[in-house]
Scaffold this active site. Structure first.
Site: not given
Ligand code: GLY
Length: 293
Positions: A172, A200-202, A225
């Site tokens: 990231t 999936r949402v991070g 995340g």
């Molecule tokens: N930190 C990025 C994610 O987990 O999507």
């Protein structure tokens, strides 16, 4: 106020291409700093993150990891110290998710747009169609999918969790800046996890988790995340700055990493407080980062 900028390209274990990665990070920081001198914090954050997204060696924009289904879906968020914010989640077919997030912030009444409608919004706003997949990331995905091809989608989701244990590859990107008027902004952008399960949402597209900014300071997080989300980590780091009478950015970043440690999660944090102090902390082998003050 002396303008300052800090950028990161992810917390991770040491890998190959570190030289290329750090070169791109320094370049993004220097370009962001020039814009900071000429304009303001939010312009600097956007331009720095755009340059990080353009690097094939970082997991955001171009070079994002492919998800389990072979597509790239990206998350990004940006926030200013007046609490205005914009974000996109699961956006596809654009080169610079951070600029779409900025457009959401500047041009709509909303904070977050997600999925295909975020992509439609971007294209309707004139952001060109762009396939962010690179050959090395496609090859990596094909190699890994050999393990998966006999499985149903749901079997894949559980299988991928086992596969990922101990083998996370992160990347990231993010930036925080303070300008000569004391204006602060923060932004974060990601291609998500390697083999991200579609849907999936991070943390990176969630205001308060991956990114937060108020008049007390700005924060961008990187790492696992799910844990950053449940901790509302970026918000917690700014709260620390807000509540502690003499709290400085470095203490706040270290506090955030202690929170991650309490959940056995890995990651990194960059921040700037309202006095212009820089902070960073991480619990991985490295946090690829650069700053100019
Ligand atoms: N930190 C990025 C994610 O987990 O999507």
């Amino acid at each position: 106020m002396k303008p300052k900028i800090i950028v990161h390209g992810g917390a991770r274990n040491l890998g190959n291409k570190e030289t290329e990665r750090i070169k791109d990070i320094i370049n993004a920081c220097e370009i962001g700093y020039q814009v900071l001198l000429d304009k303001n914090a939010v312009e600097a954050v956007e331009i720095a993150v755009r340059h990080l997204e353009a690097s094939a060696y970082l997991n955001a924009g171009v070079g994002s990891y492919l998800q389990l289904d072979g597509r790239v879906r990206m998350d990004a968020s940006i926030m200013k110290d007046d609490l205005s914010a914009g974000a996109v989640i699961g956006i596809e077919d654009v080169e610079h998710p951070i600029s779409v997030a900025r457009r959401v912030m500047d041009m709509t009444q909303h904070v977050i747009l997600s999925g295909p409608l975020a992509t439609d919004f971007a294209h309707s706003e004139g952001f060109p169609r762009f396939d962010p997949r690179t050959r090395p990331k496609i090859d990596l995905w094909m190699e890994i999918m050999e393990e998966f091809h006999q499985k149903t989608t749901y079997e894949q989701i559980f299988h991928v969790d086992r596969y990922l244990t101990g083998r996370f590859k992160l990347g990231t990107v993010g930036c925080v800046a303070i300008d000569n008027n004391g204006g602060i902004a923060a932004g974060t952008s990601t291609g998500g996890l390697k083999l991200n399960v579609p849907g999936r949402v991070g943390d990176s597209g969630i205001i308060g988790a991956g990114t937060y900014c108020s008049k007390f300071g700005g924060v961008s997080c990187t790492g696992y995340g799910e844990k950053i989300l449940v901790l509302s980590l970026a918000r917690q780091v700014v709260n620390y700055l807000q509540q502690g009478k003499s709290a400085k950015a470095m203490d706040a970043a270290e506090y955030g990493i202690k929170e991650l440690n309490s959940l056995d999660a890995y990651g990194g944090i960059i921040c700037i407080d309202k006095e212009g102090n820089l902070g960073y902390s991480y619990n991985t082998e490295i946090l690829t980062m650069h700053y100019i003050e």
